[in-house]
Enzyme design. Sequence first.
Site, PDB file in Angstrom:
ATOM      1  N   ASP A 119      92.672  40.532  51.664  1.00 38.63           N
ATOM      2  CA  ASP A 119      92.556  41.493  50.562  1.00 38.63           C
ATOM      3  C   ASP A 119      93.924  42.029  50.163  1.00 38.63           C
ATOM      4  O   ASP A 119      94.352  43.046  50.680  1.00 38.63           O
ATOM      5  CB  ASP A 119      91.639  42.641  50.987  1.00 38.63           C
ATOM      6  N   HIS A 123      94.891  41.055  42.429  1.00 38.28           N
ATOM      7  CA  HIS A 123      95.787  42.158  42.776  1.00 38.28           C
ATOM      8  C   HIS A 123      96.683  41.765  43.941  1.00 38.28           C
ATOM      9  O   HIS A 123      96.244  41.160  44.918  1.00 38.28           O
ATOM     10  CB  HIS A 123      95.031  43.455  43.018  1.00 38.28           C
ATOM     11  N   GLU A 135      95.731  48.091  42.461  1.00 35.49           N
ATOM     12  CA  GLU A 135      94.284  47.927  42.423  1.00 35.49           C
ATOM     13  C   GLU A 135      93.627  48.819  43.461  1.00 35.49           C
ATOM     14  O   GLU A 135      92.544  49.381  43.222  1.00 35.49           O
ATOM     15  CB  GLU A 135      93.914  46.461  42.681  1.00 35.49           C
ATOM     16  N   GLU A 136      94.273  48.945  44.612  1.00 33.92           N
ATOM     17  CA  GLU A 136      93.693  49.728  45.699  1.00 33.92           C
ATOM     18  C   GLU A 136      93.668  51.224  45.389  1.00 33.92           C
ATOM     19  O   GLU A 136      93.090  52.000  46.148  1.00 33.92           O
ATOM     20  CB  GLU A 136      94.453  49.480  47.007  1.00 33.92           C
TER      21      GLU A 136
END
Length: 471
Positions: free
Chosen positions: A246, A234, A280-281
Amino acid sequence: MVREVTADNAWRHLQAFQRIADRNNGIRASGTNGHLESAAYVEGRLRAAGYRTTRQPFTHADFDFLASSGRVVAPSARTLHPLVARFSANTPAGGLTARLAVVPTGTDATPGCEASDYAGADYRGAIALIAAGGCTNTVKQRTAAEAGAAAALINTNNPNPDMILRTRLTAADVRIPVASIGRGEAEALAADAARGPVTLTVDLRGRARTVTTFNVIAETPTGRADNVVMLGAHLDGVTEGPGINDNGSSSAMELETALQLARHFKQVRNKVRFAWWGAEEHGDLGSGAYVAALTEREKADLALYLNFDMIGSPNYARMVYDGDDSDHEGAGPGPEGSAQIEKVLTDFHGSRGLPTVGRDFDGRSDYGPFIAAGIPAGGETSGSNLIKTEQWARLFGGRAGQSLDWCYHQACDDLRNVNRTIFGQLGAGMAWATGRFALSTGGVVPDDPAERARQRAAAKHGLARPAADTE
């Protein structure tokens, strides 16, 4: 491929993501200019290497954060630092003032999840303080609301007492304003309440909106189109920081892997497809949109999926997604072929004298929609807010009892947060698996798409995993 895909070259892409975040309010979240610029950077490098890139647009619900503050009014005033939940209900403008009511935990593994947790105390009109764990935070706030609570504060419960992780609620089931708070503040509030009445004011407000974003897709022009190997990471981050571990780490390494593979287009036997997922988050929405759009034939042509999410964690564990779940308690195995993908990766690291541990398929990343569709999946991660065990500390070094990434979803998730050692090691695993499967999927999944389709239909996995509600 392993020699060609270097951490140093991938680091240059990470530096580019950091520069993009720096000029975009420190974030690269889905629907922001930081995400748009990150995608443009990836696309530009891919096109220069000979790939054709496409954007797959999709829309999703999002939430603008308008107010997120709190304070203790009595017995002694002090400031609190609540983080309003995504899709929370709103307090009145200026805030809600009410007494604090602590939901007891004791030895309960599901604190605040059941009506019985609220028995014996009066929560009507109160702000409930609830411990983490045991059920989704949507369930916690619903149960608190049914007990009469006017709002809820949910303890992040991380070893770092100042870490606050935003929670995401299921919008259709939201009853009351909700925010997360750090363990340190939660424990101080509980101690205050044990001595006598506590009054709080919380101002928690937001506004729902619809966002259009996209996935970036590229694939080799060569290789069998009916035996596609797919990689994904992602590209979006959270709104709290630049998202360099991340998930800039995996996005950068995937980009470098694609660029080096371009030098071997003529040797590629199975088409390799690369994805940089959006949103994605927000609950694996980009990968979910992609899988939902596939025809049954396209699913059958997709031999396997490799997922990479956070490969540079500073307090890392060297983790490979656990395809068969045979070595530890977890959320269950992946579809047929997943265990074999796991073995390819663990054998590679083992050949270098590098131990690995399994990581459950627990619904916290973009493999979820693929395994739900019966597509074999695997991949690597170095960890998020999981707590490092003593065993892992003996295997990998680092600090037991602390998060694998102590800057997870925080403003400090920048270049300084990335451990270059594990970044390079898991990057080598990515390169190895890509090259291996680009040449052959033998020993992992059937080469014949019709046989794969029959195998998947017979298995009927039903392996959908609920997305985690801590972002």
